[in-house]
Design a protein around this motif. Structure first.
Motif, PDB file in Angstrom:
ATOM      1  N   UNK A   1       1.366   6.674  -1.203  1.00 44.21           N
ATOM      2  CA  UNK A   1       0.704   6.193  -2.419  1.00 44.21           C
ATOM      3  C   UNK A   1       1.460   5.049  -3.070  1.00 44.21           C
ATOM      4  N   UNK A   2       0.718   4.106  -3.580  1.00 42.42           N
ATOM      5  CA  UNK A   2       1.294   2.937  -4.231  1.00 42.42           C
ATOM      6  C   UNK A   2       1.925   3.309  -5.567  1.00 42.42           C
ATOM      7  N   UNK A   3       3.101   2.749  -5.848  1.00 40.96           N
ATOM      8  CA  UNK A   3       3.749   2.936  -7.134  1.00 40.96           C
ATOM      9  C   UNK A   3       4.309   4.317  -7.368  1.00 40.96           C
ATOM     10  N   UNK A   4       4.544   5.077  -6.300  1.00 42.00           N
ATOM     11  CA  UNK A   4       5.092   6.420  -6.422  1.00 42.00           C
ATOM     12  C   UNK A   4       6.326   6.572  -5.533  1.00 42.00           C
ATOM     13  N   UNK A   5       7.030   7.683  -5.723  1.00 44.15           N
ATOM     14  CA  UNK A   5       8.195   8.000  -4.906  1.00 44.15           C
ATOM     15  C   UNK A   5       7.802   9.072  -3.903  1.00 44.15           C
TER      16      UNK A   5
ATOM     17  N   UNK B   1      22.063   6.946  -8.287  1.00 41.04           N
ATOM     18  CA  UNK B   1      21.116   6.406  -7.311  1.00 41.04           C
ATOM     19  C   UNK B   1      19.698   6.902  -7.598  1.00 41.04           C
ATOM     20  N   UNK B   2      19.558   8.200  -7.867  1.00 41.73           N
ATOM     21  CA  UNK B   2      18.225   8.746  -8.087  1.00 41.73           C
ATOM     22  C   UNK B   2      17.624   8.251  -9.402  1.00 41.73           C
ATOM     23  N   UNK B   3      18.449   7.979 -10.396  1.00 42.39           N
ATOM     24  CA  UNK B   3      17.933   7.401 -11.636  1.00 42.39           C
ATOM     25  C   UNK B   3      17.433   5.970 -11.409  1.00 42.39           C
ATOM     26  N   UNK B   4      18.083   5.239 -10.506  1.00 44.92           N
ATOM     27  CA  UNK B   4      17.595   3.910 -10.144  1.00 44.92           C
ATOM     28  C   UNK B   4      16.226   4.022  -9.488  1.00 44.92           C
ATOM     29  N   UNK B   5      16.088   4.981  -8.570  1.00 46.08           N
ATOM     30  CA  UNK B   5      14.800   5.201  -7.915  1.00 46.08           C
ATOM     31  C   UNK B   5      13.722   5.515  -8.943  1.00 46.08           C
ATOM     32  N   UNK B   6      14.060   6.374  -9.890  1.00 48.04           N
ATOM     33  CA  UNK B   6      13.115   6.749 -10.937  1.00 48.04           C
ATOM     34  C   UNK B   6      12.724   5.525 -11.776  1.00 48.04           C
ATOM     35  N   UNK B   7      13.687   4.678 -12.113  1.00 49.11           N
ATOM     36  CA  UNK B   7      13.411   3.487 -12.916  1.00 49.11           C
ATOM     37  C   UNK B   7      12.551   2.491 -12.150  1.00 49.11           C
TER      38      UNK B   7
ATOM     39  N   UNK C   1      10.236   3.144 -10.051  1.00 51.69           N
ATOM     40  CA  UNK C   1       8.855   3.627 -10.126  1.00 51.69           C
ATOM     41  C   UNK C   1       8.286   3.479 -11.531  1.00 51.69           C
ATOM     42  N   UNK C   2       9.021   3.960 -12.513  1.00 50.10           N
ATOM     43  CA  UNK C   2       8.476   4.040 -13.867  1.00 50.10           C
ATOM     44  C   UNK C   2       8.403   2.688 -14.558  1.00 50.10           C
ATOM     45  N   UNK C   3       9.379   1.825 -14.326  1.00 54.76           N
ATOM     46  CA  UNK C   3       9.446   0.553 -15.043  1.00 54.76           C
ATOM     47  C   UNK C   3       8.877  -0.623 -14.258  1.00 54.76           C
ATOM     48  N   UNK C   4       8.934  -0.548 -12.928  1.00 60.41           N
ATOM     49  CA  UNK C   4       8.515  -1.691 -12.102  1.00 60.41           C
ATOM     50  C   UNK C   4       7.358  -1.376 -11.174  1.00 60.41           C
ATOM     51  N   UNK C   5       6.897  -0.115 -11.167  1.00 61.58           N
ATOM     52  CA  UNK C   5       5.777   0.298 -10.310  1.00 61.58           C
ATOM     53  C   UNK C   5       6.030  -0.025  -8.834  1.00 61.58           C
TER      54      UNK C   5
END
Length: 292
Positions: A55-59, A206-212, A214-218
């Motif tokens: 899916x687009x814009x997801x992890x 690292x995982x907070x970067x992954x989360x950001x 997705x959430x901030x840059x889609x």
């Protein structure tokens, strides 16, 4: 195979009821169709006829035991391994139809093994992520400088900017490589075991970067993880592989279950539901005749 495509309501606060959310959830960034991938040194394919929609814009997290095909699948998605059969589509286009620079502007990949001269500075290494956006003889532009600054800031390595890579700890080095991948400024980012061998502090970073991302840059992120708790907490979608096949896929709470842990990982475990997703408490290894 278990297969559940119900979108996950995350604790991060993303509004799944917003206008257009259902339409966005239906779009895919990467599609593997009956993909068969192997290595010249092996007689049988590692990934044999698997279909996967990212899916687009997801992890999306790929989990599974050693040898289940996680990294091989990631290489197939990144066009690093030529498939023996099937196809991979990036935004609806065959991934092998892109030239190398064009593909690198759309899709980034960080592997498990990364090497750079010990004497190169952190800033110089991160700048290498900008190569797809420049001609061979072109110098760095203001846009490149801005992308490098933003990547260094997001990875939290500003204080290391002038350090030589060879002087960094393992956790610091991993964050710098991630910064280089961020500077590449792609729509899709593939990460192969980005938290392996890191201490808990750097794993969380690292995982907070992954989360950001997705959430901030889609940005669409696909990553291989050994830590099931990380997959449960940070991923929207979990894909469990076993022996080169997709055994289950869906939101963490439907995939990470006691029966799956027994079948895929050969462990008896308790699964506890928490505000941070399912948490796994391993109890004992299982023999082949004990898996349920």
């Amino acid at each position: 195979m278990q297969d559940n495509e119900r979108p996950r309501e995350r604790a991060s606060g993303r509004d799944s009821s917003a206008a257009g959310a259902d339409e966005a959830a239906s779009r895919t960034a990467l599609d593997a169709d009956e993909l068969v991938v192997g290595y010249p040194t092996t007689d049988e394919p590692v990934i044999d006829g698997q279909t996967l929609a990212v899916p687009e814009g997801e992890v999306t997290a790929l989990i599974g035991p050693n040898g289940s095909g996680k990294s091989t699948l990631l290489k197939g998605l990144a066009n690093r391994l030529e498939p023996d059969d099937g196809r991979v589509l990036l935004d609806g286009r065959h991934v092998d139809s892109f030239d190398s620079k064009e593909l690198a502007r759309k899709l980034g990949r960080l592997s498990q093994q990364n090497t750079a001269p010990d004497t190169i500075s952190v800033e110089e290494l991160v700048e290498r992520g900008r190569y797809p956006h420049r001609g061979f003889f072109e110098s760095q532009t203001e846009s490149d400088e801005r992308a490098v600054d933003e990547a260094i800031a997001m990875a939290g390595v500003e204080h290391l900017r002038d350090r030589e890579v060879g002087t960094l700890s393992g956790g610091q080095t991993q964050l710098v490589w991630i910064a280089m991948a961020l500077a590449q400024d792609t729509d899709v980012l593939l990460l192969d075991e980005p938290t392996t061998f890191l201490d808990p502090h750097h794993q969380l970073e690292v995982m907070e970067i992954v989360e950001a991302l997705r959430d901030d840059s889609q940005i669409t992120v696909v990553l291989v993880l050994h830590d099931i708790a990380q997959a449960a907490r940070y991923a929207d979608n979990v894909v469990a592989l076993r022996d080169g096949s997709v055994y289950a896929r869906g939101p963490p709470e439907t995939v990470i279950t006691r029966p799956l842990l027994a079948e895929v990982f050969d462990i008896e475990a308790t699964v506890i539901e928490t505000d941070y997703g399912p948490q796994v408490v391993p109890i004992e290894p299982l023999g082949d005749d004990e898996a349920v």
